[in-house]
Write a protein that holds these residues in place. Sequence first.
Motif, short mmCIF file in Angstrom:
data_model
loop_
_atom_site.label_atom_id
_atom_site.label_comp_id
_atom_site.label_asym_id
_atom_site.label_seq_id
_atom_site.Cartn_x
_atom_site.Cartn_y
_atom_site.Cartn_z
N ALA A 28 0.79 -1.16 -0.07
CA ALA A 28 0.02 0.16 -0.11
C ALA A 28 1.02 1.29 0.02
O ALA A 28 1.77 1.26 0.39
N VAL A 29 0.43 2.28 -0.55
CA VAL A 29 0.98 3.52 -0.51
C VAL A 29 -0.01 4.41 0.18
O VAL A 29 -1.15 4.79 -0.05
N GLU A 30 0.53 5.07 1.17
CA GLU A 30 -0.37 5.92 2.07
C GLU A 30 0.05 7.54 1.99
O GLU A 30 1.34 7.71 2.04
N ILE A 31 -0.82 8.19 1.55
CA ILE A 31 -0.49 9.90 1.45
C ILE A 31 -1.14 10.51 2.69
O ILE A 31 -2.13 10.56 2.61
N THR A 32 -0.27 11.29 3.30
CA THR A 32 -0.72 12.12 4.51
C THR A 32 -0.63 13.34 4.01
O THR A 32 0.24 14.13 3.47
N VAL A 33 -2.00 14.11 4.41
CA VAL A 33 -2.11 15.55 3.89
C VAL A 33 -2.44 16.28 5.33
O VAL A 33 -3.26 15.97 5.96
N HIS A 34 -2.18 17.37 5.34
CA HIS A 34 -2.12 18.25 6.51
C HIS A 34 -2.33 19.70 5.66
O HIS A 34 -1.57 20.22 4.97
N ASP A 35 -3.44 20.48 6.09
CA ASP A 35 -3.75 21.81 5.58
C ASP A 35 -3.69 21.75 3.99
O ASP A 35 -3.23 22.85 3.59
N GLY A 36 -4.27 20.76 3.40
CA GLY A 36 -4.25 20.61 2.09
C GLY A 36 -2.98 20.56 1.30
O GLY A 36 -3.02 20.64 0.23
N ARG A 37 -1.92 19.93 2.15
CA ARG A 37 -0.55 20.07 1.44
C ARG A 37 -0.17 18.55 1.87
O ARG A 37 -0.40 18.02 2.99
N VAL A 38 0.57 17.69 0.96
CA VAL A 38 1.19 16.58 1.23
C VAL A 38 2.09 16.56 1.84
O VAL A 38 3.14 17.33 1.66
N THR A 39 2.38 16.05 3.22
CA THR A 39 3.30 16.10 3.84
C THR A 39 4.31 14.90 4.24
O THR A 39 5.28 14.81 4.62
N GLN A 40 3.57 13.61 3.98
CA GLN A 40 4.34 12.45 3.98
C GLN A 40 3.85 11.60 3.11
O GLN A 40 2.57 11.30 2.68
N ILE A 41 4.68 10.73 2.38
CA ILE A 41 4.34 9.49 1.80
C ILE A 41 4.84 8.29 2.30
O ILE A 41 6.03 8.01 2.38
N GLU A 42 3.96 7.26 2.51
CA GLU A 42 4.56 5.92 3.08
C GLU A 42 4.26 4.79 2.04
O GLU A 42 3.23 4.63 1.55
N ARG A 43 5.11 4.09 2.09
CA ARG A 43 5.11 2.73 1.16
C ARG A 43 5.09 1.37 1.99
O ARG A 43 6.49 1.46 2.62
#
Length: 66
Positions: A28-43
Amino acid sequence: MSQPFNTSLSTEVVQEILRAVEQLRFGAVEITVHDGRVTQIERREKVRFGNEQQKSKPTATAAAAI
């Protein structure tokens, strides 16, 4: 009332997301968003092991055990 976020992604973020997906076979790829901005991508990748018996058609006894 909330304000709309800028939804455009930088080329760097898009490339990182594509790279994470392209390198992945199972996982899985998880994309973390804070305040409308991508802050982290986890694989997260799963490594699966199997034996030759699992690749063949299971017998009725083996299927019942699953």
